[in-house]
Write a protein that holds these residues in place. Structure first.
Motif, PDB file in Angstrom:
ATOM      1  N   SER A   1      41.181   3.337  28.504  1.00  0.00           N
ATOM      2  CA  SER A   1      41.059   2.300  29.530  1.00  0.00           C
ATOM      3  C   SER A   1      39.589   2.070  29.900  1.00  0.00           C
ATOM      4  O   SER A   1      39.186   0.944  30.180  1.00  0.00           O
ATOM      5  CB  SER A   1      41.863   2.650  30.770  1.00  0.00           C
ATOM      6  OG  SER A   1      41.316   3.738  31.464  1.00  0.00           O
ATOM      7  N   LYS A   2      38.764   3.115  29.865  1.00  0.00           N
ATOM      8  CA  LYS A   2      37.344   2.961  30.170  1.00  0.00           C
ATOM      9  C   LYS A   2      36.647   2.160  29.087  1.00  0.00           C
ATOM     10  O   LYS A   2      35.756   1.362  29.370  1.00  0.00           O
ATOM     11  CB  LYS A   2      36.681   4.324  30.350  1.00  0.00           C
ATOM     12  CG  LYS A   2      37.039   4.987  31.655  1.00  0.00           C
ATOM     13  CD  LYS A   2      36.276   6.280  31.838  1.00  0.00           C
ATOM     14  CE  LYS A   2      36.612   6.887  33.192  1.00  0.00           C
ATOM     15  NZ  LYS A   2      35.850   8.104  33.449  1.00  0.00           N
ATOM     16  N   LYS A   3      37.048   2.357  27.822  1.00  0.00           N
ATOM     17  CA  LYS A   3      36.461   1.584  26.725  1.00  0.00           C
ATOM     18  C   LYS A   3      36.805   0.098  26.874  1.00  0.00           C
ATOM     19  O   LYS A   3      35.982  -0.755  26.625  1.00  0.00           O
ATOM     20  CB  LYS A   3      36.967   2.087  25.372  1.00  0.00           C
ATOM     21  CG  LYS A   3      36.330   3.367  24.940  1.00  0.00           C
ATOM     22  CD  LYS A   3      36.825   3.780  23.565  1.00  0.00           C
ATOM     23  CE  LYS A   3      36.252   5.098  23.136  1.00  0.00           C
ATOM     24  NZ  LYS A   3      36.779   5.525  21.827  1.00  0.00           N
ATOM     25  N   LYS A   4      38.024  -0.189  27.290  1.00  0.00           N
ATOM     26  CA  LYS A   4      38.454  -1.578  27.460  1.00  0.00           C
ATOM     27  C   LYS A   4      37.724  -2.240  28.624  1.00  0.00           C
ATOM     28  O   LYS A   4      37.431  -3.424  28.587  1.00  0.00           O
ATOM     29  CB  LYS A   4      39.962  -1.653  27.662  1.00  0.00           C
ATOM     30  CG  LYS A   4      40.732  -1.348  26.404  1.00  0.00           C
ATOM     31  CD  LYS A   4      42.209  -1.443  26.616  1.00  0.00           C
ATOM     32  CE  LYS A   4      42.936  -1.079  25.325  1.00  0.00           C
ATOM     33  NZ  LYS A   4      44.384  -1.162  25.493  1.00  0.00           N
ATOM     34  N   GLU A   5      37.412  -1.480  29.680  1.00  0.00           N
ATOM     35  CA  GLU A   5      36.680  -2.022  30.828  1.00  0.00           C
ATOM     36  C   GLU A   5      35.287  -2.448  30.432  1.00  0.00           C
ATOM     37  O   GLU A   5      34.752  -3.426  30.947  1.00  0.00           O
ATOM     38  CB  GLU A   5      36.622  -0.993  31.956  1.00  0.00           C
ATOM     39  CG  GLU A   5      37.927  -0.751  32.663  1.00  0.00           C
ATOM     40  CD  GLU A   5      37.815   0.367  33.695  1.00  0.00           C
ATOM     41  OE1 GLU A   5      36.712   0.893  33.914  1.00  0.00           O
ATOM     42  OE2 GLU A   5      38.859   0.712  34.295  1.00  0.00           O
ATOM     43  N   LYS A   6      34.650  -1.709  29.536  1.00  0.00           N
ATOM     44  CA  LYS A   6      33.294  -2.018  29.120  1.00  0.00           C
ATOM     45  C   LYS A   6      33.226  -3.246  28.229  1.00  0.00           C
ATOM     46  O   LYS A   6      32.207  -3.891  28.139  1.00  0.00           O
ATOM     47  CB  LYS A   6      32.675  -0.813  28.383  1.00  0.00           C
ATOM     48  CG  LYS A   6      32.394   0.360  29.288  1.00  0.00           C
ATOM     49  CD  LYS A   6      31.777   1.486  28.523  1.00  0.00           C
ATOM     50  CE  LYS A   6      31.472   2.671  29.430  1.00  0.00           C
ATOM     51  NZ  LYS A   6      30.850   3.786  28.703  1.00  0.00           N
ATOM     52  N   SER A   7      34.338  -3.548  27.556  1.00  0.00           N
ATOM     53  CA  SER A   7      34.357  -4.695  26.626  1.00  0.00           C
ATOM     54  C   SER A   7      34.386  -6.018  27.352  1.00  0.00           C
ATOM     55  O   SER A   7      34.724  -6.222  28.418  1.00  0.00           O
ATOM     56  CB  SER A   7      35.570  -4.605  25.706  1.00  0.00           C
ATOM     57  OG  SER A   7      35.494  -3.442  24.937  1.00  0.00           O
TER      58      SER A   7
END
Length: 49
Positions: free
Chosen positions: A43-49
């Motif tokens: 979920s953190k990776k998706k937030e950065k995208s």
């Protein structure tokens, strides 16, 4: 952990093990923790995208 570092720590009286051993987790509990960590990282990776 490197074998030499582990041996040095044990020679000084430290116990070396896993987090699951330290927390006395069952295999199921350890798996649940790993799943939660994977979900959080995803979920953190998706937030950065």
């Amino acid at each position: 952990m490197e074998k030499i570092k582990k041996e040095l720590l044990e020679a000084k009286g430290w116990k070396v093990g896993t987090v699951a051993e330290f927390l006395e987790l069952t295999p199921e509990e350890a798996a649940l923790v790993e799943i939660k960590l994977a979900l959080t990282r995803s979920s953190k990776k998706k937030e950065k995208s």
